[in-house]
Scaffold this motif. Structure first.
Motif, mmCIF file in Angstrom:
data_model
loop_
_atom_site.group_PDB
_atom_site.id
_atom_site.type_symbol
_atom_site.label_atom_id
_atom_site.label_comp_id
_atom_site.label_asym_id
_atom_site.label_seq_id
_atom_site.Cartn_x
_atom_site.Cartn_y
_atom_site.Cartn_z
ATOM 1 N N PRO A 216 17.087 19.142 -10.532
ATOM 2 C CA PRO A 216 18.209 19.961 -11.013
ATOM 3 C C PRO A 216 17.712 21.327 -11.503
ATOM 4 N N CYS A 217 18.451 22.370 -11.117
ATOM 5 C CA CYS A 217 18.016 23.753 -11.365
ATOM 6 C C CYS A 217 19.205 24.519 -11.959
ATOM 7 N N PRO A 218 19.264 24.706 -13.292
ATOM 8 C CA PRO A 218 20.465 25.290 -13.911
ATOM 9 C C PRO A 218 20.918 26.632 -13.309
ATOM 10 N N PRO A 219 20.014 27.637 -13.138
ATOM 11 C CA PRO A 219 20.558 28.901 -12.619
ATOM 12 C C PRO A 219 20.952 28.831 -11.147
ATOM 13 N N GLY A 220 20.250 28.013 -10.365
ATOM 14 C CA GLY A 220 20.531 27.936 -8.927
ATOM 15 C C GLY A 220 21.769 27.094 -8.619
ATOM 16 N N GLY A 222 24.182 26.279 -11.150
ATOM 17 C CA GLY A 222 25.309 26.659 -12.001
ATOM 18 C C GLY A 222 25.771 25.539 -12.919
ATOM 19 N N PHE A 223 24.904 25.165 -13.853
ATOM 20 C CA PHE A 223 25.314 24.218 -14.891
ATOM 21 C C PHE A 223 24.549 24.546 -16.165
ATOM 22 N N ASP A 224 25.024 24.019 -17.279
ATOM 23 C CA ASP A 224 24.407 24.325 -18.563
ATOM 24 C C ASP A 224 23.026 23.657 -18.672
ATOM 25 N N THR A 225 22.090 24.376 -19.298
ATOM 26 C CA THR A 225 20.703 23.891 -19.348
ATOM 27 C C THR A 225 20.565 22.543 -20.065
ATOM 28 N N SER A 226 21.554 22.160 -20.851
ATOM 29 C CA SER A 226 21.433 20.883 -21.572
ATOM 30 C C SER A 226 21.817 19.687 -20.688
ATOM 31 N N TYR A 227 22.286 19.936 -19.440
ATOM 32 C CA TYR A 227 22.760 18.830 -18.588
ATOM 33 C C TYR A 227 21.775 18.414 -17.492
ATOM 34 N N THR A 228 20.557 18.943 -17.547
ATOM 35 C CA THR A 228 19.606 18.681 -16.452
ATOM 36 C C THR A 228 19.448 17.185 -16.167
ATOM 37 N N ILE A 229 19.140 16.421 -17.193
ATOM 38 C CA ILE A 229 18.880 14.984 -16.983
ATOM 39 C C ILE A 229 20.160 14.290 -16.534
ATOM 40 N N LYS A 230 21.263 14.600 -17.229
ATOM 41 C CA LYS A 230 22.540 13.948 -16.889
ATOM 42 C C LYS A 230 22.929 14.202 -15.434
ATOM 43 N N LEU A 231 22.757 15.443 -14.990
ATOM 44 C CA LEU A 231 23.194 15.791 -13.637
ATOM 45 C C LEU A 231 22.336 15.104 -12.571
ATOM 46 N N GLY A 232 21.019 15.061 -12.819
ATOM 47 C CA GLY A 232 20.129 14.369 -11.873
ATOM 48 C C GLY A 232 20.481 12.887 -11.814
#
Ligand SMILES: Cc1ncc(C[n+]2csc(CCOP(=O)(O)OP(=O)(O)O)c2C)c(N)n1
Ligand code: SF4
Length: 309
Positions: A216-220, A222-232
């Protein structure tokens, strides 16, 4: 129950080696999935490793000597040549009689699925004793978010700015599996223990090993930096990105992907797409078509698992 037990990563947070091969602080963006995968991956590779890295976010994360973030020896090579350079390092080590050193290429999806693929295919066909780790942030991120072969359908990038990418994601692990290499695994930065186990396993096997990590790559994306683990995790729990390994030809789902086999309904793919601004062009019709494709894929996984048991 059996699937639950097999789904557990063998390593727990308490057994992860304390050794840190990445200095604290790096130039990666905040919330970067790569910095998690890299830290844990290097623990698995261990200090007896030489890294080969092409131009990518990883070269930025690492920085340059004498303030490099990595404590391991690392060769920065041209974009197309990671696996060829890795093969050269192996040859030099052989000539020196130092065959107990792990040689690992660590490249982005652009550096692996597009420009680096012929060198990797050659090394795999020759069965070089080499580990190739592809971190897949689904775009050429270091140069400002251009589409790559592994960018998914519908994702906005700087060169697919209106309708998003019109082609589907290249299935690079399937291409690598067709090389009949000794070990192949897919991992996610959001499942660091599963990732640790798989890279450790690759390190202890002979021949060519391929590891594909979803990042997961927040700037690429488009999601908030606190959601990296959740999104993956959502990518895996919705059945979009699957965690598996192929050991000497034997296929096994791992971690939450193995648990997905026993679930009637996975998380809706819509939740994953709606959580990222890059998928803005996807309307409800497109999303429902993609949900159907994912459902059909999981039906195939379930049929295969039933045939085995
Ligand atoms: C032959 C060549 N073409 C283009 C570049 C410019 N370039 C440097 S890094 C990069 C993007 C790398 O993308 P990827 O491999 O996906 O890694 P990421 O940046 O996403 O980490 C590009 C295009 C280059 N260094 N060499
Ligand atoms: S652009 Fe993405 S992959 Fe690259 S350093 Fe930033 S968060 Fe990490």
């Amino acid at each position: 129950m059996e699937a639950q037990a097999q789904a557990q990563a063998k390593t727990t947070i308490f057994d992860l080696p304390e050794i840190e091969l990445v200095h604290p602080g790096s130039r990666a963006c905040s919330g970067c999935g790569l910095s998690i995968a890299y830290r844990i991956g290097l623990k698995a590779l261990g200090k007896n490793t030489i890294l080969v890295v092409p131009p990518s976010c990883l070269t930025v994360l690492q920085g340059l000597y004498p303030i490099a973030a990595t404590k391991l020896p690392c060769i920065n090579v041209t974009f197309a040549s990671t696996a060829a350079a890795g093969t050269g390092v192996l040859g030099a080590l052989r000539a020196l009689g130092k065959e107990d050193i792990t040689v690992a290429g660590w490249a982005g999806d652009g550096g692996t699925s597009d420009i680096g693929i012929q060198a990797l295919s050659g090394a795999s066909e020759r069965g070089e004793n080499y580990i190739h780790i592809c971190y897949d942030n689904e775009g050429y991120m270091n140069t400002g978010v251009q589409r790559s072969g592994t960018t998914p359908f519908g994702a906005i990038t700087t060169n697919t700015p209106i309708k998003g990418k019109l082609q589907h994601k290249k299935d690079l692990p399937a291409i690598m599996a067709a090389h009949n290499i000794s070990y192949l695994a897919t991992c996610s930065a959001s499942y660091p223990l599963d990732l640790y186990d798989k890279i450790s396993k690759a390190k202890n096997m002979k021949g060519t090993k391929y590891i594909h990590i979803h990042i997961p790559c927040p700037p690429g994306w488009g999601f908030d930096t606190s959601y990296t683990i959740k999104l993956g995790r959502l990518a895996v729990q919705a059945g979009i990105f699957d965690l598996y390994e192929i050991t000497n030809g034997k296929f096994n789902l791992t971690s939450d992907s193995r648990k997905n086999l026993e679930k009637k309904d996975l998380k809706p793919v819509k939740d994953y797409f709606k959580a990222q601004t890059r998928f803005k062009p996807l309307d409800d019709l497109e999303i429902s078509k993609m949900q159907k494709q994912i459902d059909e894929k999981w039906e195939r996984f379930r049929r295969k698992a039933n045939e085995k048991s």
